[in-house]
Motif scaffolding. Sequence first.
Motif, mmCIF file in Angstrom:
data_model
loop_
_atom_site.group_PDB
_atom_site.id
_atom_site.type_symbol
_atom_site.label_atom_id
_atom_site.label_comp_id
_atom_site.label_asym_id
_atom_site.label_seq_id
_atom_site.Cartn_x
_atom_site.Cartn_y
_atom_site.Cartn_z
ATOM 1 N N LEU A 102 -1.651 -6.545 -12.163
ATOM 2 C CA LEU A 102 -1.121 -7.825 -11.709
ATOM 3 C C LEU A 102 -2.232 -8.620 -11.008
ATOM 4 N N THR A 103 -2.327 -9.899 -11.369
ATOM 5 C CA THR A 103 -3.405 -10.735 -10.827
ATOM 6 C C THR A 103 -2.883 -12.110 -10.467
ATOM 7 N N ARG A 104 -3.238 -12.587 -9.320
ATOM 8 C CA ARG A 104 -3.080 -13.991 -9.011
ATOM 9 C C ARG A 104 -4.385 -14.436 -8.397
ATOM 10 N N LYS A 105 -5.072 -15.311 -9.138
ATOM 11 C CA LYS A 105 -6.439 -15.656 -8.737
ATOM 12 C C LYS A 105 -6.472 -16.228 -7.328
ATOM 13 N N GLY A 106 -7.450 -15.754 -6.578
ATOM 14 C CA GLY A 106 -7.601 -16.226 -5.207
ATOM 15 C C GLY A 106 -6.744 -15.464 -4.220
ATOM 16 N N HIS A 107 -5.741 -14.755 -4.751
ATOM 17 C CA HIS A 107 -4.886 -13.975 -3.855
ATOM 18 C C HIS A 107 -5.127 -12.472 -4.002
ATOM 19 N N TYR A 108 -4.977 -11.962 -5.257
ATOM 20 C CA TYR A 108 -5.210 -10.529 -5.499
ATOM 21 C C TYR A 108 -5.538 -10.359 -6.967
ATOM 22 N N GLU A 109 -6.183 -9.216 -7.277
ATOM 23 C CA GLU A 109 -6.622 -9.007 -8.645
ATOM 24 C C GLU A 109 -6.331 -7.595 -9.086
ATOM 25 N N ASN A 110 -5.887 -7.451 -10.331
ATOM 26 C CA ASN A 110 -5.823 -6.143 -10.969
ATOM 27 C C ASN A 110 -5.133 -5.063 -10.153
ATOM 28 N N ILE A 111 -3.959 -5.388 -9.672
ATOM 29 C CA ILE A 111 -3.241 -4.408 -8.866
ATOM 30 C C ILE A 111 -2.324 -3.587 -9.768
ATOM 31 N N SER A 112 -2.469 -2.263 -9.729
ATOM 32 C CA SER A 112 -1.589 -1.383 -10.501
ATOM 33 C C SER A 112 -1.094 -0.260 -9.606
ATOM 34 N N PHE A 113 0.203 -0.022 -9.658
ATOM 35 C CA PHE A 113 0.745 1.168 -8.979
ATOM 36 C C PHE A 113 2.147 1.439 -9.493
ATOM 37 N N LYS A 114 2.637 2.641 -9.192
ATOM 38 C CA LYS A 114 3.968 3.037 -9.654
ATOM 39 C C LYS A 114 4.794 3.514 -8.466
ATOM 40 N N MET A 115 6.077 3.287 -8.558
ATOM 41 C CA MET A 115 6.947 3.782 -7.504
ATOM 42 C C MET A 115 8.117 4.540 -8.098
ATOM 43 N N ARG A 116 8.380 5.740 -7.526
ATOM 44 C CA ARG A 116 9.538 6.538 -7.951
ATOM 45 C C ARG A 116 10.611 6.443 -6.871
ATOM 46 N N PRO A 117 11.827 6.843 -7.205
ATOM 47 C CA PRO A 117 12.846 6.870 -6.156
ATOM 48 C C PRO A 117 12.364 7.784 -5.032
ATOM 49 N N GLY A 118 12.580 7.381 -3.798
ATOM 50 C CA GLY A 118 12.201 8.216 -2.668
ATOM 51 C C GLY A 118 10.754 8.047 -2.240
ATOM 52 N N ASP A 119 10.004 7.235 -2.992
ATOM 53 C CA ASP A 119 8.633 6.955 -2.566
ATOM 54 C C ASP A 119 8.642 5.930 -1.444
ATOM 55 N N ILE A 120 7.884 6.210 -0.403
ATOM 56 C CA ILE A 120 7.597 5.138 0.551
ATOM 57 C C ILE A 120 6.110 4.867 0.424
ATOM 58 N N VAL A 121 5.795 3.762 -0.240
ATOM 59 C CA VAL A 121 4.389 3.443 -0.477
ATOM 60 C C VAL A 121 3.921 2.498 0.616
ATOM 61 N N GLY A 122 2.915 2.934 1.341
ATOM 62 C CA GLY A 122 2.366 2.078 2.391
ATOM 63 C C GLY A 122 1.392 1.092 1.779
ATOM 64 N N LEU A 123 1.449 -0.137 2.272
ATOM 65 C CA LEU A 123 0.504 -1.139 1.790
ATOM 66 C C LEU A 123 -0.198 -1.670 3.025
ATOM 67 N N ILE A 124 -1.477 -1.394 3.112
ATOM 68 C CA ILE A 124 -2.183 -1.767 4.336
ATOM 69 C C ILE A 124 -3.442 -2.550 4.003
ATOM 70 N N GLY A 125 -3.769 -3.475 4.856
ATOM 71 C CA GLY A 125 -4.945 -4.318 4.662
ATOM 72 C C GLY A 125 -4.926 -5.382 5.726
ATOM 73 N N LEU A 126 -6.075 -5.994 5.939
ATOM 74 C CA LEU A 126 -6.131 -7.036 6.962
ATOM 75 C C LEU A 126 -5.402 -8.280 6.492
ATOM 76 N N LEU A 127 -5.156 -9.164 7.428
ATOM 77 C CA LEU A 127 -4.615 -10.471 7.076
ATOM 78 C C LEU A 127 -5.570 -11.118 6.080
ATOM 79 N N GLY A 128 -5.053 -11.599 4.967
ATOM 80 C CA GLY A 128 -5.932 -12.198 3.974
ATOM 81 C C GLY A 128 -6.421 -11.202 2.940
ATOM 82 N N SER A 129 -5.981 -9.944 3.039
ATOM 83 C CA SER A 129 -6.409 -8.959 2.041
ATOM 84 C C SER A 129 -5.594 -9.079 0.768
ATOM 85 N N GLY A 130 -4.536 -9.859 0.811
ATOM 86 C CA GLY A 130 -3.717 -10.058 -0.368
ATOM 87 C C GLY A 130 -2.428 -9.267 -0.356
ATOM 88 N N ARG A 131 -2.180 -8.524 0.714
ATOM 89 C CA ARG A 131 -0.999 -7.643 0.722
ATOM 90 C C ARG A 131 0.294 -8.440 0.749
#
Lengths: 333, 509
Positions: free
Chosen positions: B263-292
């Motif tokens: 997944l890409t949105r230019k200027g915001h984030y690029e080439n993001i790939s990940f998968k989520m299963r039931p029961g997954d708690i996926v943490g997303l961490i990064g500084l302000l402006g990291s695109g999270r």
Amino acid sequence: MKIKIRDRYRAILLIIMVFYSLFVGLINPAFFSIETVFDLIRTSSTSLMVVIGLLLVMISGGIDVSFMAVALFGSYTTIKIMIAAGIDSLAFAFGLSMLIGGFLGLINALLINWLKLPPFIITLGTQSLFHGIMTTFIGDKSFGAGVLPSCLNKFGQAVLFSFQSDNSRVGLTASVVPILIVAAVTWFILYKTMIGRGIVALGNSEEAARRIGFNPSRIRLFVYTYTGLLSGIMGIIYVAQVNALYPNKLVGDELMVVAAAVIGGTKITGGQGKISGAILGVLIIYLLNSTLILIGLSSSWNDLFVGAILVVSIAVSSYQERVKNRKNLIFTE
Amino acid sequence: MQEVLSVHNLYKSFIGVKALNDISLSISQGEIHCLAGENGSGKSTLIKCVSGVYAPDSGKIVLNGHEYQSLTPAQAIREGVQVIYQDLSLFRHMSVAENIAIEKLRFENRRIVSRNEIRRIAAEQLEKIGVSIDLDQTIGETSLANRQIAAICRALAQDAKILFMDEPTTALTKKEVSRLLNIILELKKKGLAIVFISHKLDEVFSVADKISIFRNGFKIGDFNKDELDEKKLSHYMTGREVEYPRYVRKCKDDRVVLEVDRLTRKGHYENISFKMRPGDIVGLIGLLGSGRTELAMSLFGLNPAHSGQIKIDGKTVKIKSPMTAKKHRIAMLPEDRITQGLFMERMIRENITSSIIDKVAKNKIFTDKKAENDISEQTVEELKIRTPSVETVVGNLSGGNQQKVVIGKWVATHPRVFIMDTPTVGIDIGSKAEIYEQIHKFADQGMAILFISDEIPEILANCNRVMVMRDGRCIRILNEEDLEKPDAEKLISELISTRAEEEREEAVP
């Protein structure tokens, strides 16, 4: 120094006016004359007077839709007294009408401060209330040119820098004098006095204004009373120009003035607005108003044009706002 | 060092609630004093008593040797008390210069103002802290960091002797924070007393000389910085040892619910790939402006992606709006609950059922108050929302309970994927623990959760996988084994800020 966006906005308005005028002039060369300019100023002078008051109200974060009723109330009552008592003094006319207007404005402010309701609702109410009180208790008869104090008609016809044109004498209406004075005074108040900065501060954030020691209620008292005063002046100018006194004119034309202020870049949410912008807003509306016939369109096109300009100008500024919001990841649509 | 402010045995209560109990405190020139405590512990009430907003019930306040039972705001300002509120109280459409100067001029009771004088006052203050910013820009046009500086200058223009700062760093990037902290240290050298309120413990430790801890309207004690560490501090703040139980995925269902592919949105984030299963708690961490946050918005149908795919149950879907997201049973808890998550002036019941109003309605037309009540009552009980009734207006609840209402609102839609953008921001430690517990329960029941946070310990306690973002890229996905390693915390903090020094150049020289 780069030109700021807000200034650019007014420049665009001015350019639109110039190009439109050129266009009208091409179709009808008679348009290019000093007479046209004088005419435009004369017809727009009443609205110019009240848009300045309205501007202050809008900058303070409020709105007033009762000013036309106030103007009518002030001028009608004043002139009726003058007729009854046989007074023929321009100073008396302006003085009393301002006094009445200021008093009615004060009532608006007191109601807003006391009831803590949105100014739109309050002034919508007082608009009918003031008009109703006037027609019920003061009078609902029209007065023709014959009975009006003669000073009014003299003022209405008075001109500055008159000269002989092809077939008649033309000149700049004397009504510009009060308008220029009011514009200058208002400019001074708005930019050079603490109360003026308080008005802007209040419109930006009432809470923050209070925290640094402004008294929002007192500022509102000033703003609405001031608008009332200007409405009083405007009422007399109006009667002088039409040379007749009707109990049911003016009321109903408020929103056109509000539209002019908004077209001129005044923020309806408060905190921002320029006197020059509001004046441009009025002039652009009257320019369209008076020239449609010259380019062969019936006057019914007028509303269409005014509406279109209003919608476009609001759309432009709201689009700019949204782009800015999106950058900060705020989605408002 | 000379004492600027001391308060003695201050009491203040509001309709039966004791906000301040026998508070005594002393602050000297050139001292950075930090007030720590959970929300509602009495810090703000204390500031408001000193700045003249509230009158204390008893006790006295001594400012520069003058004794007061209570102050008016004007007296407080005259004694050099200045408060920078969290919202900064600036005027958006007015210039930076004017924002700095206006309070001083107002206070001097000037009737006439001059542009030159405004500029002179503003320039003088900026010089004091050795910063230059464009004076003619309006506050609306300037960055958040510069707004913060304008607010500080405004306080300085008023000859501040003691400066209160309420969570000044909340919205700043790391670089801006360090610049602000430097300014604060500079002011300290000039002899100003600074009272600093922050929830971010690392900042507290990096600048404070003294720390006073508040809990439930009592002062627990004054400490020198070296007497405390983060663990002790939070122990004193809450009155208990807070250990968050670590989340372990128990769900056995391994089918992928949500898959994000390049997944890409230019200027915001690029080439993001990940998968989520039931029961997954996926943490997303990064500084302000990291695109999270930008990425999270895209998953919820705002801020649409330019390319790449989002798959739900293996099928590619286009999420064009929050409505489609909701249809795919994706929920999102926004970063700012007050403006984006709640109808503050409506009841809990109305807030909770607002997400499913079409489903509870009879024949899809008439609202069904009884059904709404039942659902709300159940949610209130399940999420332990502390409220007298479901008819309580949400604005009257505490931050933690408000957040539970937002969660409840979305849980009512039975989401399969729940995106939570900093769910515990501005929430006291006690409510935090309850919210974590709920999140774990949802995950155990098979919900997939995307957990965005700034706080590494929080991420470690709640997530079984962590995605680290920097400059719009996913730079590492840590799995369960990685997270169990003792140096996981250090690793993540290195990952998010490796290039923090070269972080986006700010407009300020």
